[in-house]
Design an enzyme around this catalytic site. Sequence first.
Site, PDB file in Angstrom:
ATOM      1  N   ASP A   1       0.817  -1.203   0.000  1.00  0.00           N
ATOM      2  CA  ASP A   1       0.000   0.000   0.000  1.00  0.00           C
ATOM      3  C   ASP A   1       0.859   1.265   0.000  1.00  0.00           C
ATOM      4  OD1 ASP A   1      -2.663   1.330   0.473  1.00  0.00           O
ATOM      5  OD2 ASP A   1      -1.647   1.965   2.302  1.00  0.00           O
TER       6      ASP A   1
ATOM      7  N   GLU B   1       1.171  -0.595  -5.149  1.00  0.00           N
ATOM      8  CA  GLU B   1       0.205   0.464  -5.418  1.00  0.00           C
ATOM      9  C   GLU B   1       1.011   1.766  -5.501  1.00  0.00           C
ATOM     10  OE1 GLU B   1      -3.476   3.035  -3.588  1.00  0.00           O
ATOM     11  OE2 GLU B   1      -1.833   2.285  -2.376  1.00  0.00           O
TER      12      GLU B   1
END
Length: 804
Positions: A473, A526
């Site tokens: 993330d 990401e």
Amino acid sequence: MTSKKPAARNKTANKTANKTANKAGNKAGNESGRTEAEKRTRESSQTRESSQTPEGRRTRVAQVPAQPAPPGLEVAVSPAVDAADRERLLHGTHHDPHSVLGAHPVPGGVAFRAFRPHAEAVSVVSGDLRAELHDDGDGFFSGLLPLAAVPAYRLLVTYDGTDHETEDAYRFLPTLGELDLHLIGEGRHEQLWRALGAHVTTRQGVTGTRFAVWAPNARGVRVTGGFNFWDGSGSPMRSLGSTGVWELFVPGIGEGELYKFEITRPDGSHTRRADPLARRTEVPPATSSVVHASHHEWGDAEWLAARGSTPVHAAPFSVYEVHLPSWRPGLTYRTLAEQLPAYVSEMGFTHVELMPVAEHPFGGSWGYQVTGFYAPTARLGTPDDFKYLVDRLHQAGIGVLMDWVPAHFPRDEWALAEFDGRPLYEHQDPLRAAHPDWGTLEFDFGRREVRNFLVANAVYWCEEFHIDGLRVDAVASMLYLDYSREPGGWTPNEHGGRENLDAVAFLQEMNATVYRRCPGVVTIAEESTAWDGVTRPTHHKGPSGFGGLGFGLKWNMGWMHDSLQYMSHDPVHRRYHHGEMTFSMVYAYSENYVLPVSHDEVVHGKRSLVSKMPGDWWQQRANHRAYLAWMWAHPGKKLLFMGQEFAQGAEWSEAHGPDWWLLDPSYGAEADHRGVRDLVRDMNVRYRATPALWQRDTDPSGFQWITGDAADDNVFAFLRLDADGTPLLAVSHLAPVVRHDYRLGVPDDVPAWLEVLNTDAAAYGGGDVTNPDAVKPEPQGAHGRPASIRLTLPPLATVWLRPA
């Protein structure tokens, strides 16, 4: 355990021990050589002994003070804890309690010392010997036994008139070896969770729990928990050299015990902290760590052996993104294991991606503000329950990806923030520590122990829980020093740039370590910028001079943003935005991409996927279906968030999850929602069976435009080719009209084309404008090709055709 009084046959041995101890004191000198304080201590001890009846008393071992010795005579020393050590133990600042407490050979015998706050009495029990220690006050007890060596012994501790026999934690050597400490000091312990944290173990035939924690700035650390009534003063830990690691083996403590570490900060204040490497936690909002030992027996050996047989970039990869607590609210890991594999299998997805499962205090963060990096959230069950869920998914042939959050952590006072009284896991520089967007703290990626904590954590989930991939993330927030910061709010790197060199090194180390240790695992970034080389190997340098970050895949945020922007326009205006759909092919092979329609796109006012589409309800569903089929045909792996597979109209809410009632036949949703779900199922089946759609996702020769410039018609047509050159023709027509006999150029070596997917089919809720018969090429050239076909293009639809 509660002890009985000494048996009659032990009285002789006890009296002999007492007599011998007194004789050793007489040898050492006489009363005139003692200080007044020592005299009072001696007199107090003698008075207490004489007040007890011979039948019921414990043997009292009197203190033997140190004094000048006659020539040739060894001095017997006082066994009591000296004043300096006593103060440090009372205030929780002793770095080596084992050097003071426990049993130690001294001149004159063996000195026994115990620190048992609130105890009324403490005795040493060894075989037939039972000797009561002197009460030195404040919970300290001591005695000198005339023994040649330290025996195997236990302590008999009296609380409120009840005796409890127990092992002495301070008779055990350190449980961490030199190799563990060396690797921790170097920041290279790739299985850090096996060294630190709480571990049920057996030492010298005694079962208990070994506690270990990294707290280099602490003046002292104590273990506190239910087993000592949350009073850690009697359980100080020892510091193991320069590593900053504190350790204690507590006998008799096993699985399920609650605990925390009580840390004395550099300023002398105290703080209770959850274990950073706890493998199990209490259910939030409770914050204690829980002693855990795994008993799960895995049944996925066949899956693990096969998962790395084909590189992920050359394999089908269709991901269903799931927030476990809200997928079907009220389910546990165990009940999810009965329902989730069946649903995902029926829908044809190859993988699930679980939003963060690591423990987090605030459910509204969806798991993205982690406090327990080594513990699956206790909201849904135990760590073994989570393993059971992963195991069942693997046995159903479904890969398991997990969101992993190494970028930041919350400021909760019981967790990682200023863990030992000073910035430890976060950066020392406040400008580098505070995350400007989320009110959290960023990790100090330049500190080797912090990198080790995170790298080992990535390995932990893959090795201990058999996770098949980590979606990392917020990578962009790690890579840039000026991320979300105004001018003057950040400090350039040593070269004057804005790249976070420490984060680059950490990500490279993490990826290299995971790929080396865990065959078949994939890491996914990401990363929302155009950072060069996210999926390039770490040893290959690009134009920027940096080596690749080493990820296996990267989310294509540009494709997601541009294509959704295009789809949001009314079809009459789409001709002016045609490039938003075609631009992705300009850079499609710069990285190994995943095309994500994730949870981030269907919350916070962004609306659900179907609600982003223009037009009435029929047109919205038609656009939705056409867009998904465009996505599945486009180069790149696929990811779709739960609820979007059946065109849920409402935004996702973690409070109640997907609107499953929309699929209830009694609702009359056959065409509206069940049709979209059936399309996604059929699309996944066709996708997995068609190598042209995935085999050359990262190879430019696997894609050919037929027409990418038919802006006035809102048409996009291209070929996907497998390794043998077998094509699949995908045509998206994103205008709300039917186009008959629409001519498209095609290869001249395919005798006929057969429609294998049409999002306008009646079964999916469409108008059923299809091409039911095989379409044969004509010798008329088009789009730069020698042959062409004429198709009927349904409104707001995507069709796939393959060689008949």
